[in-house]
Design a protein around this motif. Sequence first.
Motif, PDB file in Angstrom:
ATOM      1  N   ASP A 154       0.848  -1.193   0.000  1.00  0.00           N
ATOM      2  CA  ASP A 154       0.000   0.000   0.000  1.00  0.00           C
ATOM      3  C   ASP A 154       0.880   1.238   0.000  1.00  0.00           C
ATOM      4  O   ASP A 154       1.806   1.341   0.813  1.00  0.00           O
ATOM      5  CB  ASP A 154      -0.906   0.012   1.241  1.00  0.00           C
TER       6      ASP A 154
ATOM      7  N   ALA B 297       1.746   5.325   0.542  1.00  0.00           N
ATOM      8  CA  ALA B 297       1.601   6.151   1.745  1.00  0.00           C
ATOM      9  C   ALA B 297       0.145   6.589   1.923  1.00  0.00           C
ATOM     10  O   ALA B 297      -0.609   6.644   0.951  1.00  0.00           O
ATOM     11  CB  ALA B 297       2.512   7.373   1.645  1.00  0.00           C
ATOM     12  N   PRO B 298      -0.254   6.899   3.192  1.00  0.00           N
ATOM     13  CA  PRO B 298      -1.634   7.353   3.431  1.00  0.00           C
ATOM     14  C   PRO B 298      -1.961   8.592   2.592  1.00  0.00           C
ATOM     15  O   PRO B 298      -1.075   9.356   2.231  1.00  0.00           O
ATOM     16  CB  PRO B 298      -1.626   7.695   4.931  1.00  0.00           C
ATOM     17  N   ALA B 299      -3.240   8.755   2.304  1.00  0.00           N
ATOM     18  CA  ALA B 299      -3.756   9.906   1.545  1.00  0.00           C
ATOM     19  C   ALA B 299      -3.186   9.986   0.131  1.00  0.00           C
ATOM     20  O   ALA B 299      -2.944  11.058  -0.411  1.00  0.00           O
ATOM     21  CB  ALA B 299      -3.493  11.214   2.298  1.00  0.00           C
ATOM     22  N   THR B 300      -2.935   8.800  -0.459  1.00  0.00           N
ATOM     23  CA  THR B 300      -2.487   8.768  -1.861  1.00  0.00           C
ATOM     24  C   THR B 300      -3.459   7.939  -2.681  1.00  0.00           C
ATOM     25  O   THR B 300      -4.247   7.149  -2.148  1.00  0.00           O
ATOM     26  CB  THR B 300      -1.075   8.150  -2.003  1.00  0.00           C
TER      27      THR B 300
ATOM     28  N   GLU C 201       5.447   7.637  -1.609  1.00  0.00           N
ATOM     29  CA  GLU C 201       4.821   8.948  -1.393  1.00  0.00           C
ATOM     30  C   GLU C 201       4.158   9.482  -2.663  1.00  0.00           C
ATOM     31  O   GLU C 201       4.511   9.090  -3.777  1.00  0.00           O
ATOM     32  CB  GLU C 201       5.884   9.956  -0.915  1.00  0.00           C
TER      33      GLU C 201
ATOM     34  N   THR D  75      -8.975  15.610  -1.265  1.00  0.00           N
ATOM     35  CA  THR D  75      -9.586  15.741   0.057  1.00  0.00           C
ATOM     36  C   THR D  75     -11.093  15.824  -0.085  1.00  0.00           C
ATOM     37  O   THR D  75     -11.626  16.059  -1.179  1.00  0.00           O
ATOM     38  CB  THR D  75      -9.080  17.019   0.757  1.00  0.00           C
TER      39      THR D  75
END
Length: 199
Positions: free
Chosen positions: A112, A114-117, A147, A181
């Motif tokens: 997985d 990075a978060p928020a990708t 990232e 977002t």
Amino acid sequence: MSEVRLAAESRTEFGKGAARRTRRSGKIPAVLYGHGSDPKHLALPALEFARVVREHGTNAVLSLELNGGSELALTKTVTTHPIKNYIEHVDLLLVQRGEKVTIDVPVVLVGDAAPATLVTQELSTIQVEADALNLPEHVEVQIAGVEAGTQIHASDVVLPAGTSLVTDGDALVAAVNAAPTAAQLDGAEAEAEPADDES
């Protein structure tokens, strides 16, 4: 990848009617060609061939037992009925031990980001050249913790030993972007809604 043994029979009848009769008898019409030899028309056992494709993928090397001898072949094209989903016809390519062949291999993204990708896979397969008897079933691309803003190109894919890249090295395989977002999504929805008519 090891060879998969498969009994094959020569076909002497051709045309749609003959192909239908071959399929009714539980076999798949196939043509074996390559190395400047005349194409050989064959019948393959339908259930066994379908199992080979399911378990080994279309890059399986087949050892065809034919007329008392054996031939090495690679599956080139599998034609499937668009509605009933059975295999209608197979094209096979004659190969020799030690020969290099060009194939398409699936690209599998592992892990997985990075978060928020948001990960977008642009290529599901890449073309490689490898020994006919040592073909990779797939190649893996690690994206764990990657990232936003990262692009993975074909030249970044780690290939097994003895395998070389045929696809353009600059070809984009996957991109890791920042996920939109909730506010951005709400804004996009608001823009998409028609403005009230004030007249």
